[in-house]
Scaffold this motif. Structure first.
Motif, PDB file in Angstrom:
ATOM      1  N   SER A 179      70.137 -28.046 -12.054  1.00 24.96           N
ATOM      2  CA  SER A 179      71.576 -28.029 -12.324  1.00 24.96           C
ATOM      3  C   SER A 179      72.043 -29.193 -13.184  1.00 24.96           C
ATOM      4  N   ASN A 180      71.222 -30.233 -13.358  1.00 26.39           N
ATOM      5  CA  ASN A 180      71.618 -31.345 -14.218  1.00 26.39           C
ATOM      6  C   ASN A 180      71.207 -31.155 -15.671  1.00 26.39           C
ATOM      7  N   ASN A 182      71.538 -28.414 -18.989  1.00 29.22           N
ATOM      8  CA  ASN A 182      72.128 -27.199 -19.515  1.00 29.22           C
ATOM      9  C   ASN A 182      70.963 -26.250 -19.798  1.00 29.22           C
ATOM     10  N   SER A 220      74.401 -34.044 -25.045  1.00 27.98           N
ATOM     11  CA  SER A 220      75.775 -33.766 -24.618  1.00 27.98           C
ATOM     12  C   SER A 220      76.688 -33.394 -25.778  1.00 27.98           C
ATOM     13  N   GLN A 226      76.934 -32.373 -19.408  1.00 30.97           N
ATOM     14  CA  GLN A 226      75.788 -32.608 -18.531  1.00 30.97           C
ATOM     15  C   GLN A 226      75.197 -33.976 -18.853  1.00 30.97           C
ATOM     16  N   ARG A 559      80.580 -34.679 -16.798  1.00 28.57           N
ATOM     17  CA  ARG A 559      80.132 -33.555 -15.970  1.00 28.57           C
ATOM     18  C   ARG A 559      81.237 -33.159 -15.011  1.00 28.57           C
TER      19      ARG A 559
END
Length: 799
Positions: A179-180, A182, A220, A226, A559
């Motif tokens: 989940s951290n 993309n 990013s 993220q 985030r």
């Protein structure tokens, strides 16, 4: 592979003629492409072609035409005009002495992204590209430990035999369902909700993947909110020189594992229509009791070149799996027997639908446009007993959490190369529009042991019923300025608009000491958060020579809060409803290079700085229970400081006095991470270590290759680390505590003879008893043991 002087200031024209066989008759409609630059041309009636504005460098060129054998060769561009004439043989003719690929084109499984790759700018960024055809790993089980073995700094969760859910975190960030990062496939999002719930329940079958791209830090600016970076799975395509190609791979392994991968691809309609599709099935009983699974994945992709300038690509993916989950363990239970199961009624089901339509248009040799439209309609069901693992499951109603995910988005990118002050520069402009509407329902389900994913009371669930919406609009600009033959400067800026909202209710249920219900009511609420902001970054690269590059970058990060977790009712986990978004920046400084395909290296010093970092601290219930639970909130600022180092050397080539068919590769990747909490609200955690940040991760291996034979032995070593900000060593419910140091070794052997391939592997060769995660919910709660020693054999054929 493009050399490090790819983007020098000078450009050239590549031209020539493509002919056929002994007659040397001109071929009309043949395609010549430079893969690294995404440039191609189609021959005229007289067989001539021309590709303009090609930066000086070394490239891999592909040439193909209908009915002809595809030719791949290297091209050196170092003069203003380069002439390349190509003669293709018919498919029916015997192969000539020229090889389709040479040893120099073999990536050994890892390389870096080009400065301009597809529709992205990666100059001065930390990147890795995993080339699956050159890997020697257990692909049938999606073994992430082996697939990502040459990418330093990744902490990998290992929770299931078939790699159903990928768990990868980098630089001290949690691996929880990746989940951290993309996470994307073919350049578009595949997670449940990129903003509100960026977790990936679907992992593409590695047997279908051509390359995996990993971008850290400065990702990013191009890929949004993220801190971990971007992870992209690039699927294979149908061969350009065949109308039909069939690949079938059948795998059998320990604990009842069976995997079947079958693909069909090719190119038809005079080379204009390329197609690729596959079906993948996996099933098994699992290493522990109550661990059976069944998964099916179907994928189809079609690309049609309308003209030389305009093409369309359509993708569709469907994945469905049903898995029983054996639950977690306490520390004492794990020490006694890590193969036991204390939950027999826990299940997990996922249905995943992904679709995408992409259009590419090339205005001229310097300007091209990419439009990606994508969407997702998916579900996941988590069923079972969420009670602490140190409380026996005595039956009764189970908890069911149902998630329905629907989102749609568009990303448009314009890439333009222009001249300024007698130098070539590259401009990338992009926009993103995204909308997601997701529903999460929690309530009681049946008291049985089967996979019954239905609520007992669907009209008024006992837990919660929330709808979450996310709207996102963004635009970004990045530009490579070439200041000289060796120096580039790459600034970028991104504007972001985010609108997240939640609407629903949760049930307030209070009982007295006798177990009688005192309060039973629904608490309704609506929340909305609208924010817009600008983040920026800059990178610099200095190419000392073709073998050495120094690079550095710094980029702001952001985030958004994960709204979808706020109202989950779980005795092991509670969430602060007033959490704020995270912000901060990441920075890299490094040196990398590749010396004559004998030594490949990359050494990076990195810093991740968080403000209002969201994390978990250990708290206890009020008397009389005093039960421990995780509390998720903005707990402090933090900084993750570390070093990542990768080096690979072909020992055989180094020692040999003349070219040899043998190759003996040694690789090592090592990462040191010091992640600490600073400026903490709770001074008890000040200077504590950040959770899920191993201080040392080491992976090393050796690979021998000769012709169609290759064998690999590799090992992983990960040191002890914590699972919450309080740095608890052990708690009764086992949802917090240390992850002890573990060591794992794997062995893989493969042999290819013409159409046939046979592979054998042993995962966890030394049968290490270890675990990589503690779960507060599914698939736990508690310690989730990793699999012991297992064996697999694969038989494949390509027709």
């Amino acid at each position: 592979m493009c050399s490090l002087n790819l983007l020098a200031q000078q450009t050239a024209d590549v031209q020539g003629r493509i002919t056929e066989g002994v007659s040397h008759k001109s071929i009309e409609g043949a395609v010549i492409s430079i893969r690294q630059l995404n440039k191609q041309a189609r021959t005229e009636k007289d067989g001539h072609y021309s590709i303009t504005a090609v930066p000086y460098g070394t490239y891999e060129v592909e040439v193909f035409a209908e009915g002809m054998q595809k030719l791949t060769q290297q091209l050196l561009v170092n003069t203003l005009t380069v002439v390349l004439h190509v003669n293709l043989e018919s498919i029916s003719a015997k192969l000539q002495e020229v090889k389709v690929t040479s040893d120099k084109e073999n990536s050994n499984g890892i390389k870096r992204m080009n400065s301009v790759d597809g529709f992205g700018i990666y100059e001065s960024k930390k990147t890795e590209v995993i080339i699956l055809k050159d890997m020697n790993a257990n692909l049938a089980t999606n073994n992430a430990r082996q697939v990502f073995s040459k990418v330093p700094g990744l902490n990998i969760w290992e929770s299931d035999q078939a790699g159903l859910q990928l768990g990868v975190g980098g630089r001290g960030l949690s691996p929880n369902r990746t989940s951290n990062f993309n996470t994307r496939q073919n350049g578009y999002d595949i997670s449940a909700d990129a903003l509100g719930y960026p977790e990936s329940y679907y992992t593409p079958p590695i047997e279908a993947i051509e390359r995996i791209e990993v971008v850290r830090g400065a990702a990013s600016l191009q890929y949004g909110t993220q801190f971990g970076g971007m992870l992209n799975f690039g699927f294979k395509k149908g061969p350009a020189d065949k109308k039909i190609e069939v690949v079938s791979r059948q795998t059998a392994g320990s604990f009842g594992f069976f995997g079947s991968f079958n693909s069909l691809g090719g190119t038809i309609a005079k080379g204009r229509l390329n197609y690729y599709t596959f079906f993948n099935h996996k099933q098994g009983d699992g290493w522990r009791p109550n661990s059976g699974f069944d998964v099916n994945t179907v994928y189809g992709s079609v690309r049609y070149d309308v003209t030389e300038k305009l093409s369309f690509n359509a993708d569709y993916t469907f994945m469905s799996y049903n898995a029983q989950q054996p639950g977690g363990m306490t520390d004492a239970q794990f020490a006694a027997d890590p193969r036991r199961s204390f939950r027999s009624r826990n299940w997990f089901k996922v249905n995943w639908n992904l679709f995408a339509l992409t259009a590419d248009y090339q205005f001229n040799e310097r300007t091209k446009l990419n439009i990606r439209n994508f969407g997702l309609m998916s579900q996941r069901f988590a069923l079972g007993n969420l009670e602490r693992i140190n409380v026996a499951d005595l039956g009764g109603s189970r908890t069911l959490i149902q998630g329905d995910f629907a989102n749609i988005g568009n990303e448009t990118r314009l890439l333009h190369q222009y001249r300024l002050l007698n130098r070539d520069h590259t401009l990338l402009i992009g926009t993103r529009f995204y909308y997601g509407s997701n529903q999460s329902i929690q309530g009681d389900a049946s008291s049985g042991s089967d996979a019954d994913y239905s609520f007992t009371n669907p009209q008024d669930p006992e837990g919660s019923d929330y709808t979450f919406t996310n709207k996102n609009a963004a635009t970004f600009v990045e530009n490579i300025f070439r200041l000289g033959k060796k120096i580039t400067l790459t600034p970028g800026v991104r504007f972001e608009y985010i609108n997240t909202a939640s609407d629903g209710h949760y049930k307030l249920l209070t009982k007295d000491f006798a177990g009688n219900v005192v309060v039973d009511s629904n608490i309704y609420g609506r929340e909305q958060s609208v924010r817009s902001f600008v983040i920026g970054g800059i990178g610099m690269s200095y190419k000392l020579n073709p073998y050495v590059e120094f690079y550095g970058n710094i980029s702001q990060n952001y985030r958004a809060v994960n709204f979808n977790d706020i109202r989950i009712v779980n005795p092991n986990n509670k969430v602060d409803p007033n959490m704020k978004d995270e912000s901060g920046y990441s920075a890299d400084v490094g040196v990398r290079g590749n010396y004559k395909d004998i030594i490949n290296y990359d050494v990076t010093v990195f810093l991740l700085s968080y403000t209002d970092r969201i994390g978990q601290i250990l708290k206890a219930d009020q008397p009389p229970l005093y039960q421990d639970y995780r509390y998720r909130t903005n707990i402090a600022d933090s900084r993750n400081l570390g070093i990542e180092c990768f080096i690979e050397a072909d020992i055989w080539k180094m020692a040999a006095s003349k070219p040899s068919k043998n190759s003996l590769l040694l690789f090592t990747n090592i990462a040191f991470v010091d992640a600490r909490y600073i400026d903490a609200k709770d001074k008890a955690i000040e200077n504590n270590k950040v959770e899920m940040a191993p201080p040392l991760m080491l992976r090393a291996g050796i690979t021998y290759k000769r012709g169609g034979l290759k064998g690999t032995l590799q090992g992983s070593y990960v040191t002890e680390h914590y699972t919450d900000a309080t740095n608890a060593v052990r708690v009764a419910g086992a949802v917090n505590g240390i992850i002890p140091t573990y060591r794992v070794a794997d062995f893989s052997l493969g042999y290819t003879l013409k159409r046939w391939t046979i592979e054998a592997s042993c995962n966890n060769l030394l049968n290490e008893m270890y675990f990589t995660r503690r779960a507060d919910s599914y698939p736990g709660p508690g310690i989730i043991p990793s699999d012991g020693r297992s064996f697999y054999i694969t038989l494949g054929i390509k027709i």
